[in-house]
Scaffold this motif. Structure first.
Motif, mmCIF file in Angstrom:
data_model
loop_
_atom_site.group_PDB
_atom_site.id
_atom_site.type_symbol
_atom_site.label_atom_id
_atom_site.label_comp_id
_atom_site.label_asym_id
_atom_site.label_seq_id
_atom_site.Cartn_x
_atom_site.Cartn_y
_atom_site.Cartn_z
ATOM 1 N N UNK A 281 66.700 29.739 -5.923
ATOM 2 C CA UNK A 281 65.015 29.698 -5.668
ATOM 3 C C UNK A 281 64.897 30.472 -4.161
ATOM 4 N N UNK A 282 63.657 31.321 -4.315
ATOM 5 C CA UNK A 282 63.354 31.898 -2.923
ATOM 6 C C UNK A 282 62.443 31.074 -2.031
ATOM 7 N N UNK A 283 63.253 31.017 -0.747
ATOM 8 C CA UNK A 283 62.499 30.549 0.426
ATOM 9 C C UNK A 283 62.094 31.466 1.498
ATOM 10 N N UNK A 284 60.763 31.108 1.893
ATOM 11 C CA UNK A 284 60.060 32.053 2.905
ATOM 12 C C UNK A 284 59.946 31.034 3.875
ATOM 13 N N UNK A 285 60.742 31.564 5.046
ATOM 14 C CA UNK A 285 60.995 30.601 6.440
ATOM 15 C C UNK A 285 60.078 31.204 7.516
ATOM 16 N N UNK A 286 59.090 30.528 7.735
ATOM 17 C CA UNK A 286 58.084 30.761 8.826
ATOM 18 C C UNK A 286 57.777 29.785 9.820
ATOM 19 N N UNK A 287 58.659 28.522 9.938
ATOM 20 C CA UNK A 287 58.794 27.654 11.081
ATOM 21 C C UNK A 287 59.820 26.576 10.631
ATOM 22 N N UNK A 288 59.619 25.403 11.526
ATOM 23 C CA UNK A 288 60.612 24.436 11.263
ATOM 24 C C UNK A 288 60.608 23.821 10.048
ATOM 25 N N UNK A 289 59.278 23.555 9.244
ATOM 26 C CA UNK A 289 59.064 22.764 7.985
ATOM 27 C C UNK A 289 59.697 23.549 6.723
ATOM 28 N N UNK A 290 59.503 24.806 6.746
ATOM 29 C CA UNK A 290 59.886 25.606 5.830
ATOM 30 C C UNK A 290 61.418 25.819 5.544
ATOM 31 N N UNK A 291 61.762 25.775 6.890
ATOM 32 C CA UNK A 291 63.298 25.707 7.172
ATOM 33 C C UNK A 291 64.112 24.498 6.738
ATOM 34 N N UNK A 292 63.557 23.438 7.181
ATOM 35 C CA UNK A 292 63.829 22.128 6.710
ATOM 36 C C UNK A 292 63.830 22.039 5.178
ATOM 37 N N UNK A 293 62.956 22.491 4.551
ATOM 38 C CA UNK A 293 62.630 22.309 2.936
ATOM 39 C C UNK A 293 63.763 23.127 2.400
ATOM 40 N N UNK A 294 64.071 24.390 2.928
ATOM 41 C CA UNK A 294 65.264 24.769 2.318
ATOM 42 C C UNK A 294 66.709 24.265 2.399
ATOM 43 N N UNK A 295 66.906 23.470 3.841
ATOM 44 C CA UNK A 295 68.213 22.891 3.788
ATOM 45 C C UNK A 295 68.240 21.734 2.942
#
Lengths: 361, 361
Positions: B94-108
Motif C-alpha cells: 500500500x502507498x502511504x503519503x507522509x505529511x505529518x505525525x498522524x499519516x506517519x503513525x498510520x503507516x507504522x
C-alpha cells in the motif's frame, strides 16, 4: 414521560444519581468551563479524574497491585479475539467452558488466534445447567481457561470462581462485574463491557495480572497490545472519555452505597423475590434453569401460554415496566436486575406479575 | 465558572446547542422515560434514531449509495491497523503519503499487515510543506493509497483530494471531516475519530465503497471485518450508543446552520483571521508552514521568545481562552478551530494576541 423501571439487558439502567450529576455538570465539568467530553484526555483535570476512577475501582474490588487496570474500547466481543492475540502464541491452545451464548461466542471469535479446546459444555441440554467442575477436561498446557461468569441470555451464573490450577483463568464478567465481591487473585484476566453494571456502552474494563502482559506475542499493531495500553495508562490513543467519567460516577455511587457486599445482598434479595414469584406461580411463569446456577442478574422466564406474551409486554410497558421482552434466542421474557435496578422495581414487577396472573390465569 | 472559548485539539469543543439538548434529555430521551444511554441498541427507538443519523450524514456529505456508512469504535488508531487487515491481502503493498505525525503513525500501525511503500514524504523538512503530487512515487498495483487530509499536530492540510488513478484513496479525515464539502466519490474509504468535528471520543465514523467490503481477506475474527459490520448496520456488537446519538445531534446542528458550505466559509474566515494576525505581528508570532497548505483546522504558532510561552498560556487562560498549549512535538501554541469554535472565539483570541504583543513586545 417520567422515569420508568428499566429491566434492559444492556445498554442497561444507570443509577439515577449518576445521571443527575452527569446532567448537572454536562456543560461545565469540574470548574473547567467546558464539558468533560470537550477536554483533552492528556490535560491535568482529566488525568486526575482518571487516576481517581482507577483508585476507586481498586478499592471497591480489592484489586492487588500486581494487576493492571485498563480502560479499553471495542466491546467485550473485540476482546474475545484480542485476548488470545495477547496471551497465546500461535499454535497454543486454550480451554473454553461453554455455558451459554456469550462463552460460545468468545470461543468462536478466539478461534482464528488460538486452538480452542472445549473443555466442558452444557450446550447439549440448551445451557439449562452448568457442567460440573469435575467433568471439565482441562489441559495443564493450555495458555488460559476462559469462562463467562454470567450468561446474559441464558440466565446461568457461576456461583464462585472455579479452581483451574496454575493456568490463568480468564473471565468475561460483562454482566455481573461489581454485582458482588470477587476474589480478583483467583483470575488472570477479568474483562467487562461497561453497558450493564459500569456505565455507557463503548467502554471495556480490563483487570489483567501483569505477568500476562509480558507473554511473547505474534507480530501485530501496537494498538492491539495490552502491554502498550498498560504502559500508557490506557491513553495509547484517545480513550472513551465520557465512558471513563461515567464509570467513575458509578464507582462513587457504589462506594456511597456500601460497596460490593451491600450490592450483593441487595441483588440477592431482588433475584430471590423474582424467582420466588416465578416458582410460586403454579406454572403460570416458568424458569427452567437449574436453581443452583440461576443468574442473579438476568432472569429469563416464559409464560405458560406464549399467546399471552404480547399482552404481557403491552400491559407491563403501560405499567411503567420497560424492556422485559426476552432475547430472540429463547423467546418469552427477561428481567435484568443489574446494580442500578432498585428492589422497588422488582417489587413493582412482581406485583404486576401477580395481578397479570389473576386477570389472565 | 462560565463556559470558555475552547481551542482543544481533541477531544474538542462541541456545539453548545448540542450539549444543551443532550443535557435537557439526559434522563428522559425521546419520551422513553430513560436515558439514551439506557436503551437497547436493538430497540425500535434507538434503531430509528440510528437510521436518521446516517440519513442526515448522507445528506450533509452527499454520500453516494454505493458507499456504506459505519459507526465503529477503537479510535482512528485502531483502524490504521484494521484497514489493511480488511482491504489488503497478506503480501500486498500500500502507498502511504507522509505529511505529518498522524499519516506517519498510520503507516507504522499498518506495517504488520501490509507492505508499506512510502510514496512521498515531507518528513525531511519537518513537515513544513507537502510533497507535490507530481513527486509521488505511486505503485499502480498498490492495494490502496493512504493520506491524512489534515495533520492535527503539524498543521498542514490537503486543499483538495489528490488524483491517484484507479487505486482506492483511503483518507484519515479525523480532524477535518465535515469542515467543508468533499467529493466522496474521489475516495475509496474515509474514516474519522469523532472527537474533533463529530462528537465525543470513542466513536469512529467510516464511509467505505462497497466493493472494498468484498475484497478477500486473511483469516481473522468476525469483529474485525468491516463487511460484517456493514451487513449488521454497525450493530454486530453493542456500539457506542451515546457517541452515535451525539453525532446525530451534531449533524442536525450542521443542517440547521447551512451545512458544509456554510461551515467551509466560516472556517475560512476563522483561519484567515488568525493567520493574518500571526503573519502581521512583525515576527512576534510565527507559523512556519507553507501558506498554500496551511490547515484551516489546527494552527500551530510560536512566540518569538519561548520564555514568554508560560506567560501567554497563563494570561490567555485567565482571559477565558482554553487549551492553547501546543503539542509537545512542536512546542509553542496551537489553536484548533473546528466547526464548534465560533468566529467570535477567534476574534477574542486575536484581540488577546494583539494586546499581549503590546504588553510584552
Amino acid at each position: 414521560m417520567s422515569r420508568v423501571w428499566n429491566f434492559s439487558a444492556g445498554p442497561a439502567a444507570l443509577p439515577s444519581p449518576v445521571l443527575e450529576r452527569a446532567q448537572r455538570e454536562l456543560l461545565d465539568w469540574n470548574g473547567s468551563g467546558v464539558s468533560v467530553m470537550e477536554q483533552s484526555h492528556r490535560g491535568k483535570r482529566f488525568i486526575a479524574m482518571a487516576q481517581q476512577v482507577e483508585a476507586d475501582l481498586r478499592e471497591l474490588m480489592g484489586i492487588p497491585a500486581e494487576y493492571a487496570v485498563l480502560f479499553e474500547q471495542g466491546g467485550a466481543t473485540q476482546h474475545f479475539a484480542q485476548i488470545p492475540m495477547n496471551i497465546a502464541r500461535e499454535g497454543d491452545s486454550a480451554d473454553y467452558i461453554l455455558t451459554g451464548h456469550w462463552s460460545e461466542k468468545a470461543s468462536s471469535e478466539a478461534a482464528p488466534y488460538v486452538r480452542v479446546n472445549v473443555a466442558a459444555t452444557s450446550k447439549g441440554d440448551s445451557y439449562l445447567h452448568m457442567p460440573g467442575r469435575a467433568s471439565w477436561k482441562l489441559d495443564p498446557a493450555a495458555s488460559y481457561v476462559h469462562i463467562a461468569t454470567n450468561e446474559t441470555i441464558h440466565g446461568v451464573q457461576f456461583q464462585e470462581a472455579p479452581d483451574v490450577g496454575n493456568v490463568p483463568l480468564v473471565a468475561d464478567m460483562s454482566s455481573d462485574i461489581l454485582s458482588a465481591p470477587v476474589d480478583v487473585s483467583r483470575f488472570g484476566l477479568i474483562y467487562a463491557g461497561a453497558q450493564k453494571n459500569i456505565g455507557p456502552s463503548g467502554l471495556v474494563l480490563m483487570i489483567i495480572r501483569r505477568d500476562l502482559l509480558e507473554r511473547p506475542t505474534r507480530p501485530m499493531a501496537k494498538i492491539f497490545r495490552y502491554a502498550e495500553h498498560a504502559a500508557n495508562d490506557s491513553m495509547l490513543n484517545t480513550p472513551n472519555t465520557w465512558g471513563w467519567y461515567l464509570a467513575g460516577l458509578t464507582f462513587q455511587w457504589l462506594k456511597e452505597h456500601g460497596g460490593l457486599s451491600a450490592m450483593a445482598e441487595r441483588n440477592r434479595q431482588k433475584a430471590q423475590l423474582l424467582y420466588a414469584t416465578i416458582d410460586g406461580s403454579g406454572g403460570f411463569y416458568r424458569n427452567p434453569i437449574d436453581p443452583t446456577v440461576r443468574s442473579r442478574m438476568n432472569v429469563p422466564f416464559t409464560l405458560h401460554d406464549s399467546a399471552l406474551d404480547a399482552v404481557f409486554l403491552q400491559e407491563s410497558e403501560a405499567a411503567g415496566l420497560m424492556a422485559l421482552k426476552g432475547h430472540k434466542a429463547l423467546g418469552g421474557m427477561r428481567a435484568s436486575l443489574y446494580n442500578a435496578v432498585p428492589l422497588k422495581a422488582v417489587q413493582v414487577l412482581v406485583d404486576f406479575m401477580h395481578d397479570f396472573t389473576r386477570r389472565h390465569g
